[in-house]
Design a protein around this motif. Structure first.
Motif, short mmCIF file in Angstrom:
data_model
loop_
_atom_site.label_atom_id
_atom_site.label_comp_id
_atom_site.label_asym_id
_atom_site.label_seq_id
_atom_site.Cartn_x
_atom_site.Cartn_y
_atom_site.Cartn_z
N PRO A 25 -3.36 8.49 -7.88
CA PRO A 25 -3.90 7.55 -6.89
C PRO A 25 -3.26 7.60 -5.51
N ASN A 26 -2.12 8.24 -5.37
CA ASN A 26 -1.34 8.12 -4.12
C ASN A 26 -1.60 9.25 -3.12
N LYS A 27 -2.83 9.55 -2.86
CA LYS A 27 -3.19 10.65 -1.95
C LYS A 27 -2.64 10.45 -0.54
N ASP B 23 0.12 9.03 0.30
CA ASP B 23 1.57 9.14 0.34
C ASP B 23 2.04 10.59 0.43
N ALA C 211 0.82 -1.21 0.00
CA ALA C 211 0.00 0.00 0.00
C ALA C 211 0.85 1.26 0.00
N THR C 212 2.08 1.18 0.46
CA THR C 212 2.92 2.37 0.54
C THR C 212 4.08 2.33 -0.45
N ASP C 213 3.95 1.52 -1.51
CA ASP C 213 5.02 1.44 -2.50
C ASP C 213 5.14 2.70 -3.34
N LEU C 214 4.09 3.52 -3.41
CA LEU C 214 4.14 4.74 -4.19
C LEU C 214 4.89 5.81 -3.43
N SER C 215 5.51 6.70 -4.15
CA SER C 215 6.24 7.78 -3.49
C SER C 215 5.39 9.04 -3.50
N PRO C 216 5.76 10.02 -2.69
CA PRO C 216 4.99 11.27 -2.66
C PRO C 216 5.01 11.96 -4.02
N THR C 217 3.96 12.69 -4.30
CA THR C 217 3.88 13.50 -5.51
C THR C 217 4.72 14.75 -5.30
#
Length: 106
Positions: free
Chosen positions: A63-65, A67, A23-29
């Protein structure tokens, strides 16, 4: 003995940890407010956006709100653009928004 050894107990816990890691594999925008030949723009990846409403529209599609978002602003950028970038991230649904000043290019 009817008690299980500790090494026999944790398969469910391993699955939950693996799912949480995915679930946390995405990095911040990252949104940059930088100068270009045409003035200051919001840069999001390879895209350059000239207005805050445009920025909000693009940010809403990400999609990564959870993060978070990082707003990096050049020192010489107008204050209203920096504030608009932060507000755009919040309006698009990012839970955590951080501000980072960019060093002056020499």
């Amino acid at each position: 003995s009817f008690h299980k050894a500790e090494r026999e107990l944790d398969p469910a816990i391993k699955l939950q940890r693996a799912a949480a890691g995915r679930a946390t594999d995405l990095s911040p925008t990252i949104v940059d407010v930088v100068r270009t030949d045409g003035g200051f723009v919001y840069r999001l990846g390879g895209r350059e956006l000239r207005s805050a409403p445009e920025l909000v529209e693009v940010l809403r599609q990400l999609p990564n709100k959870l993060d978070g978002a990082i707003v990096r602003v050049a020192d010489e950028a107008p204050f209203d653009m920096a504030a608009a970038a932060i507000q755009s991230c919040k309006s698009a649904g990012f839970v955590l928004v951080s501000y980072v000043p960019l060093p002056t290019a020499n």
